[in-house]
Design an enzyme around this catalytic site. Structure first.
Site, PDB file in Angstrom:
ATOM      1  N   LYS A 185       4.176  -7.114   5.081  1.00 28.08           N
ATOM      2  CA  LYS A 185       3.419  -7.822   4.041  1.00 28.08           C
ATOM      3  C   LYS A 185       3.237  -6.858   2.867  1.00 28.08           C
ATOM      4  CE  LYS A 185       0.255 -10.174   1.679  1.00 28.08           C
ATOM      5  NZ  LYS A 185       0.052  -9.229   0.529  1.00 28.08           N
ATOM      6  N   GLU A 260      -4.013   4.689   5.820  1.00 35.15           N
ATOM      7  CA  GLU A 260      -4.070   5.650   4.718  1.00 35.15           C
ATOM      8  C   GLU A 260      -4.929   5.019   3.636  1.00 35.15           C
ATOM      9  OE1 GLU A 260      -1.699   7.232   0.984  1.00 35.15           O
ATOM     10  OE2 GLU A 260      -0.385   6.799   2.689  1.00 35.15           O
ATOM     11  N   CYS A 294      -1.854   7.996  -4.296  1.00 38.62           N
ATOM     12  CA  CYS A 294      -2.886   8.193  -3.273  1.00 38.62           C
ATOM     13  C   CYS A 294      -3.267   9.653  -3.124  1.00 38.62           C
ATOM     14  CB  CYS A 294      -2.409   7.647  -1.926  1.00 38.62           C
ATOM     15  SG  CYS A 294      -2.059   5.882  -1.944  1.00 38.62           S
TER      16      CYS A 294
END
Length: 491
Positions: A185, A260, A294
């Site tokens: 997804k 994460e 990130c």
């Protein structure tokens, strides 16, 4: 299985408005989602606005394919994975254009991302062959103790919008190498890259049901992933808030999770550092992908003795960054993902300015021609930043470099560790003692020393505290998709 001899027409493959389930592109009847180019606001594609029904069908397909895929030898699975990586390289230019069109980053960065995806797939194709078990000495002569690693089973992969290519590979490659089938997804802002990668996987000949793709309503699809007992593992990259929801919803089935989540990465420059190297690394990391990374730098901590010189050098470099559509030649900084993200970045900057920070360059939205139709924010450097300002406490996720000064090792460690997050940290120093002591005391899952680059296939990428659980990369990433079975044998 033959490797393609020429690039595919990925644009035609992407323009399907279909899910990929059980080896076939399934046309959606649930409406469509527009995919917007953040550089100009134009629609660049559409994907199905699917939900729980489509996710359930994809899970069933993955479940049916799981037994045979797991039964293959790692070497047999590696053939498919190497073929996939080869097709990514064959089609890297068009794949990069699709990525840039929906995400905004410069084409040069998208090409690097395509290569990174191929590298992850290739590396895990080989690492899967090294998923060793154990034979443990028994206490009796007629006993044998065996320990076998086995695939977890059907795995759901939820990937983010900031690296829509690499993250599909970084999650999918170890899962497939371990013998798991997957349901993917992708983020609704950037699904076309995932569609292209799955189309290339199809061309590589993966058996039906091994790789499945659904797009659409995140809440519905996510709930199906978490409540469907045939999904044994979920791997998610995104916000800490969503990660906490997944942890709560996983409790009912004790479902395996890899997460994460958010970060607040410090970049620490000590007075003995190679200042030019530190400046280059700081700008390279902070403004990569328009600051939407990130493990990207959130706050730059510079010792007071070199702070003025460092700030001047950083500002000079930032002033030379070319901003524009990622498809334009020589552009180094593209748009932020959308207007809501721009507003949040500006909110943090204005809060800092109101509390005393100084804008060295930038400091606002870019709305004039040719930026007026996109979501652009000026590359910004702030000095005089303090830890009380929101920009030092919250993840910026934009092209803003806040600089905080410090006086001692103890002071900067206290400031850097005063966050609930712990993904990545960076340290610049020539002092070997400091390298080890500071790295060991920083409460982060990854520390870069005299470098601001961390993501490679062979190393474990991930955080501690509220930045997540589990690792991606290295043999650790493969183990995330495997269960350990102990067999006690009496002869």
């Amino acid at each position: 299985m033959q490797r393609s001899t020429s690039p595919l027409n990925l644009s035609n493959l992407v323009d399907r408005n279909a899910h990929f389930i059980d080896g076939e592109w399934v046309t959606s009847t649930s409406g469509a989602l527009d995919v917007i180019n953040p550089a100009n606001g134009e629609i660049v594609g559409r994907v199905p606005n699917g939900g729980a029904v489509q996710a359930g069908k994809a899970i069933e397909a993955a479940y049916r394919a799981q037994r045979e895929w797991a039964a293959m030898t790692p070497a047999e699975r590696a053939v498919y994975m190497h073929a996939w990586a080869a097709r990514i390289r064959d089609n890297a230019v068009e794949l990069a254009r699709i990525l840039t069109s929906e995400q905004g980053k410069p084409l040069s960065e998208s090409l690097e991302e395509a290569e990174g995806a191929a590298l992850f797939i290739e590396w895990y194709a080989e690492e899967g062959k090294r998923a060793y078990g154990e034979t443990i000495p028994a206490l009796a002569r007629n006993k044998r103790i065996l320990v076998l690693p086995q695939p977890v089973g059907v795995t759901a992969l939820i990937t983010p919008w900031n690296y829509p290519g690499t993250m599909v590979a970084r999650k999918g490659a170890p899962a497939l190498a371990a013998g798991c089938t997957v349901v993917l997804k992708p983020a609704s802002q950037t699904p076309l890259t995932a569609v292209a990668l799955v189309a290339l996987a199809q061309e590589a000949g993966f058996p039906a049901g091994v790789i499945n793709l659904v797009t659409g309503k995140s809440s519905e699809i996510g709930e199906e992933f978490m409540t469907n007992a045939k999904v044994r593992k979920v791997s998610f990259t995104g916000s800490t808030e969503i990660g906490k929801l997944l942890i709560r919803s996983s409790a009912e089935q004790v479902k395996r999770l890899s997460l994460e989540l958010g970060g607040n990465a410090p970049f620490i420059v000590f007075p003995d550092a190679d200042l030019d190297a530190a400046v280059a690394a700081a700008v390279g990391n902070k403004f990569e992908n328009c600051g939407q990374m990130c493990n990207g730098i959130n706050v730059i901590y510079v010792h007071k003795d070199v702070a003025q010189k460092f700030s001047r050098k950083v500002t000079q470099r930032v002033a030379n960054l070319k901003v524009g559509s990622g498809l334009e030649e020589d552009v180094q900084l593209g748009p932020v993902i959308d207007h809501r993200a721009v507003a949040f970045v500006d909110e943090l900057v204005q809060d800092a300015v109101q509390k005393g920070a100084k804008v060295e360059i930038g400091g606002g939205c870019l709305t004039e021609t040719p930026y007026q139709k996109g979501s652009f924010y000026a590359p910004t450097v702030l000095t005089g930043v303090t830890t009380e300002m929101r920009i030092a406490q919250e993840e910026v996720f934009g092209p803003v470099a806040p600089i905080v000064t410090f006086s001692s090792e103890e002071e900067v460690l206290a400031m850097a560790n005063a966050t609930p997050f712990g993904l990545a940290a960076y340290v610049f120093t020539k002092d070997v003692r400091r390298v080890f002591e500071v790295s060991e005391q920083l409460e982060f899952g990854m520390v870069g020393v005299n470098s601001a680059s961390l993501s490679v296939p062979q190393a474990p990428f991930g955080g501690i505290k509220q930045s997540g659980q589990g690792r991606e990369g290295g043999h650790h990433g493969l183990e995330e998709f495997m269960e350990i079975k102990y067999i006690s044998l009496t002869l």
